[in-house]
Design a protein around this motif. Structure first.
Motif, PDB file in Angstrom:
ATOM      1  N   ILE A   1       5.551  26.927  35.472  1.00 37.81           N
ATOM      2  CA  ILE A   1       4.210  27.419  35.804  1.00 37.81           C
ATOM      3  C   ILE A   1       3.157  26.796  34.886  1.00 37.81           C
ATOM      4  CG2 ILE A   1       2.722  29.472  35.799  1.00 37.81           C
ATOM      5  CD1 ILE A   1       5.180  31.064  36.704  1.00 37.81           C
TER       6      ILE A   1
ATOM      7  N   ARG B   1      -8.595  34.115  42.254  1.00 35.46           N
ATOM      8  CA  ARG B   1      -9.011  35.130  43.245  1.00 35.46           C
ATOM      9  C   ARG B   1      -9.303  36.465  42.587  1.00 35.46           C
ATOM     10  NH1 ARG B   1      -4.769  33.733  47.995  1.00 35.46           N
ATOM     11  NH2 ARG B   1      -5.971  32.050  48.924  1.00 35.46           N
TER      12      ARG B   1
ATOM     13  N   LEU C   1      -0.606  40.030  37.515  1.00 38.81           N
ATOM     14  CA  LEU C   1       0.276  38.928  37.898  1.00 38.81           C
ATOM     15  C   LEU C   1       1.733  39.189  37.526  1.00 38.81           C
ATOM     16  CD1 LEU C   1      -1.955  35.918  36.791  1.00 38.81           C
ATOM     17  CD2 LEU C   1      -1.361  36.546  39.148  1.00 38.81           C
TER      18      LEU C   1
ATOM     19  N   THR D   1      -0.850  26.032  41.361  1.00 41.38           N
ATOM     20  CA  THR D   1       0.277  26.946  41.560  1.00 41.38           C
ATOM     21  C   THR D   1      -0.215  28.236  42.202  1.00 41.38           C
ATOM     22  OG1 THR D   1       0.028  28.024  39.412  1.00 41.38           O
ATOM     23  CG2 THR D   1       1.434  26.038  39.500  1.00 41.38           C
ATOM     24  N   ARG D   2       0.700  28.996  42.753  1.00 42.83           N
ATOM     25  CA  ARG D   2       0.293  30.268  43.360  1.00 42.83           C
ATOM     26  C   ARG D   2      -0.265  31.217  42.304  1.00 42.83           C
ATOM     27  NH1 ARG D   2       6.319  31.440  44.761  1.00 42.83           N
ATOM     28  NH2 ARG D   2       6.997  32.398  42.828  1.00 42.83           N
ATOM     29  N   GLU D   3       0.205  31.083  41.065  1.00 45.86           N
ATOM     30  CA  GLU D   3      -0.308  31.924  39.986  1.00 45.86           C
ATOM     31  C   GLU D   3      -1.755  31.556  39.653  1.00 45.86           C
ATOM     32  OE1 GLU D   3       4.066  31.942  39.910  1.00 45.86           O
ATOM     33  OE2 GLU D   3       2.641  30.281  39.872  1.00 45.86           O
ATOM     34  N   GLU D   4      -2.065  30.272  39.652  1.00 49.67           N
ATOM     35  CA  GLU D   4      -3.446  29.842  39.408  1.00 49.67           C
ATOM     36  C   GLU D   4      -4.360  30.319  40.529  1.00 49.67           C
ATOM     37  OE1 GLU D   4      -3.003  25.688  36.919  1.00 49.67           O
ATOM     38  OE2 GLU D   4      -2.434  25.668  39.048  1.00 49.67           O
ATOM     39  N   ILE D   5      -3.901  30.200  41.756  1.00 49.22           N
ATOM     40  CA  ILE D   5      -4.696  30.658  42.910  1.00 49.22           C
ATOM     41  C   ILE D   5      -4.952  32.153  42.804  1.00 49.22           C
ATOM     42  CG2 ILE D   5      -4.654  30.965  45.425  1.00 49.22           C
ATOM     43  CD1 ILE D   5      -2.951  28.305  45.476  1.00 49.22           C
ATOM     44  N   ALA D   6      -3.909  32.911  42.489  1.00 48.39           N
ATOM     45  CA  ALA D   6      -4.048  34.368  42.364  1.00 48.39           C
ATOM     46  C   ALA D   6      -4.992  34.730  41.219  1.00 48.39           C
ATOM     47  CB  ALA D   6      -2.676  35.006  42.160  1.00 48.39           C
TER      48      ALA D   6
END
Length: 121
Positions: free
Chosen positions: A18, A58, A73, A50-55
């Motif tokens: 990540i 947001r 997260l 990454t999906r974590e960065e996107i989340a």
């Protein structure tokens, strides 16, 4: 590698992936109390995000502390600190410091006020 636990487990490998292999943030000014907010106007994240960065971007549409973001997260604070630092560097997030130490009330003064209030009873 043998089964002696010397290798990475999925739990140890995933945070490494990540953060793109880094264990330290690029900036040392982000602490657990740092407030994060998404850039206004929002900036599109790269396809490699990454999906974590996107989340994280947001959820930071509203002001959010680093520690709160980590809790949402369900990731370690140290890992989210690396992600947040990268996103601040890329202009996707802004970081705001908490109350400067110089502006924080003196603990001795607060104790004296509390003691004085207790004596008023």
């Amino acid at each position: 590698m043998s089964g002696s636990g010397a290798g990475f487990t999925n739990g140890a490998l995933r945070p490494y992936v990540i953060t793109k292999g880094r264990s330290r943030p690029s900036r040392n000014t982000i602490g657990v109390e740092t407030l994060l907010v998404a850039a206004d106007p929002p900036r599109a994240l790269p396809l490699s995000a990454t999906r974590e960065e996107i989340a994280l971007v947001r959820m930071c549409s509203q002001l959010l502390s680093l520690v709160e973001a980590a809790a949402h997260l369900q990731l370690p604070v140290s890992l989210v600190k690396v992600l947040a630092s990268d996103l601040v560097d890329s202009g996707h997030l802004s970081a705001r410091s908490g109350v400067p130490r110089a502006a924080q009330p003196d603990k001795q003064l607060l104790q004296e006020v509390l003691d004085g209030l207790r004596r008023l009873r």
